[in-house]
Design an enzyme around this catalytic site. Structure first.
Site, PDB file in Angstrom:
ATOM      1  N   GLU A  86     -43.558  -2.525  13.469  1.00  0.00           N
ATOM      2  CA  GLU A  86     -43.477  -2.432  12.003  1.00  0.00           C
ATOM      3  C   GLU A  86     -44.612  -1.535  11.491  1.00  0.00           C
ATOM      4  OE1 GLU A  86     -42.744  -6.220  10.077  1.00  0.00           O
ATOM      5  OE2 GLU A  86     -43.539  -5.437   8.191  1.00  0.00           O
ATOM      6  N   LYS A 282     -44.452 -15.574   8.513  1.00  0.00           N
ATOM      7  CA  LYS A 282     -44.031 -14.377   9.269  1.00  0.00           C
ATOM      8  C   LYS A 282     -45.103 -13.305   9.139  1.00  0.00           C
ATOM      9  CE  LYS A 282     -41.699 -10.333   9.970  1.00  0.00           C
ATOM     10  NZ  LYS A 282     -42.164  -8.980   9.661  1.00  0.00           N
ATOM     11  N   ASP A 298     -47.834 -14.646  25.642  1.00  0.00           N
ATOM     12  CA  ASP A 298     -46.432 -15.003  25.419  1.00  0.00           C
ATOM     13  C   ASP A 298     -46.197 -15.266  23.926  1.00  0.00           C
ATOM     14  OD1 ASP A 298     -44.014 -16.319  25.181  1.00  0.00           O
ATOM     15  OD2 ASP A 298     -44.302 -17.554  26.967  1.00  0.00           O
ATOM     16  N   HIS A 395     -45.522  -0.372   1.955  1.00  0.00           N
ATOM     17  CA  HIS A 395     -44.564  -0.454   3.050  1.00  0.00           C
ATOM     18  C   HIS A 395     -43.807   0.858   3.224  1.00  0.00           C
ATOM     19  CE1 HIS A 395     -44.177  -4.391   4.744  1.00  0.00           C
ATOM     20  NE2 HIS A 395     -42.954  -4.130   5.156  1.00  0.00           N
TER      21      HIS A 395
END
Ligand code: MEV
Length: 443
Positions: A86, A282, A298, A395
């Site tokens: 991202e 998130k 992981d 963004h």
């Protein structure tokens, strides 16, 4: 048309044969080979190493490996490696890190490092009898697992405790052996699972050979033995703090007091509302997963753990919290992070190894604090934008290069587009129109 051909024995084929198989199904094996070969490393030793990390490997899937510099954590400066697709994540982390480096930095501490796993079993005797047998069973299990734990004990870890959990009221005759571990600097999944399988085997043996038990009591049916990715006692907290005055210049036209108050409301909303909490968290995992990937940890285990912890009260909530008191702004994340800096991919994957070197070869505890700081930084960055400019401005600016690449813009077109959109809203349509206008001008 849906393909229904089942491929048998795929894993036994050579890489060339696998690509031929793919070719039979999707077109030309040669084209596939050429494409996939272009993503393989020149260095055969390293390529072989990567090939063998997983099954049926055909090529490498690249993701950007970057650095978010200037993280001042507990008075120590780190430049944090991040692997992420991202576009805005590293930029956001770096921006927050720079801001907080000038305002006292991140304060982090590891609260606890206990991990656990369970042997799930069915035993049809009386519950009281099982409780009475427990001290002897535990003794036997510790003795039987000595050999497996010897190296871990040398590194300061090992099995901490074995507890009996009675769940027979939820499912008939169902019990657990809940085993707690300290896995020192390793994430410890293989160590824990090996210990649990040994414990399961020995538990069966214990009942089978225990004198004086009835036939029913001699029978212990082990359903499964597996570590838990939920580690509420492998916990880290990380916070930032400054006076409201220090927030005065964080955004033009908004006082520090107003910024902090809006920030606190945004944080409260993420505590109250699951729709917002999920997105809020998130944003934390944007930073955390990126560090996890860059250090060979992981990320699926880390995510599962964090989301389970976020629901520990029975209601899914945000993992971070803002508060204001005595004219000071405080923002904190508290969450479980089960990480390793030895074993697994950490020393096998060449870039994971490099990522850890870049961090000065941290211990697992140190990496927990660094990773939590990256999570808090991304979360702070997201909220900072959300309550001021909105998220899209930054963004889409970061995404502009992706759009230009999708439109196959050349160097000159990119240069002009970056100048043109420096103070304009970016959208795919706008960018496409701009590039097309440049191209028609040239005709
Ligand atoms: C995008 O990857 C993450 C954010 O949606 C997080 C948030 O809303 O807090 C910006």
């Amino acid at each position: 048309m849906k393909r229904k051909t089942i491929i048998s024995g795929f894993s036994k084929l050579s890489r060339e044969e696998k690509m031929e198989k793919m070719g039979e199904l999707t077109g030309s094996a040669e084209q596939i080979k050429a494409k996939l070969d272009s993503f393989r490393l020149q260095n055969t030793e390293q390529q072989n190493l990567l090939d063998e990390i997983s099954e049926n490997t055909l090529a490498n899937f690249y993701l950007p490996f970057g650095v978010a510099p200037n993280f001042l954590i507990n008075d120590h400066l780190y430049h944090i490696p991040m692997v992420i697709e991202e576009s805005s994540v590293i930029a956001a982390a770096s921006r927050s890190a720079k801001f907080w480096a000038r305002h006292g930095g991140f304060n982090a501490q590891v609260v606890s490092v206990v991990k656990s796993g369970q042997v799930h079993f069915i035993w049809k005797g009386e519950t009281n009898k099982l409780h009475n047998l427990l001290p002897e069973l535990k003794f036997d299990l510790f003795r039987a697992s000595q050999e497996l734990t010897i190296n871990m004990r040398k590194r300061g870890g090992g099995i901490q405790n074995i507890e009996l959990i009675d769940l027979s009221d939820k499912m008939e005759n169902y019990y657990q052996l809940h085993v707690t571990f300290d896995t020192a600097d390793s994430m410890g999944a293989n160590f824990i699972n090996s210990c649990l399988e040994k414990i399961a085997q020995q538990t069966k043996h214990f009942f089978k050979h225990y004198e004086g038990l009835s036939d029913v009591e001699r029978e212990c049916e082990v359903i499964m033995s597996i570590l838990s990715n939920y580690t509420p006692d492998c916990l880290v907290e990380c916070s930032v703090e400054c006076s409201l005055d220090e927030l005065d210049n964080i955004h033009p036209g908004i006082s520090g007091k107003e910024f902090a108050s809006r920030f606190q409301k945004a944080s409260k909303i993420a505590e109250l509302d699951i729709y917002r909490a999920t997105t809020h968290n998130k944003g934390i995992f944007n930073g955390i997963d990126a560090v996890a990937l860059a250090t060979g940890n992981d990320f699926r285990a880390i995510e599962a753990n964090g989301h389970a912890y976020a629901s520990k009260t029975g209601k899914y909530k945000s993992l971070s919290k803002a508060s204001i008191s005595d004219k000071r702004f405080h923002y904190q994340v508290k969450m479980p992070l089960s990480l390793g800096t030895v074993g697994g991919l950490t020393s096998l994957h060449p870039l994971a190894k490099f990522g850890l070197e870049l961090l000065g070869k941290p211990s697992a505890k140190e990496l927990m604090m660094i990773t939590a700081a990256a999570g808090l930084a991304n979360n702070f960055g997201a909220l900072r934008s959300l309550i001021t400019t909105g998220i899209q401005k930054g963004h889409m600016k970061m995404h502009l290069t992706n759009l230009l690449n999708a439109l196959k813009a050349d160097y000159e077109e990119k240069k002009q587009a970056l100048e043109y959109f420096a103070h304009k809203t970016v959208s795919y349509n706008e960018v496409e129109t701009f590039i097309n206008s440049l191209r028609t001008k040239l005709q």
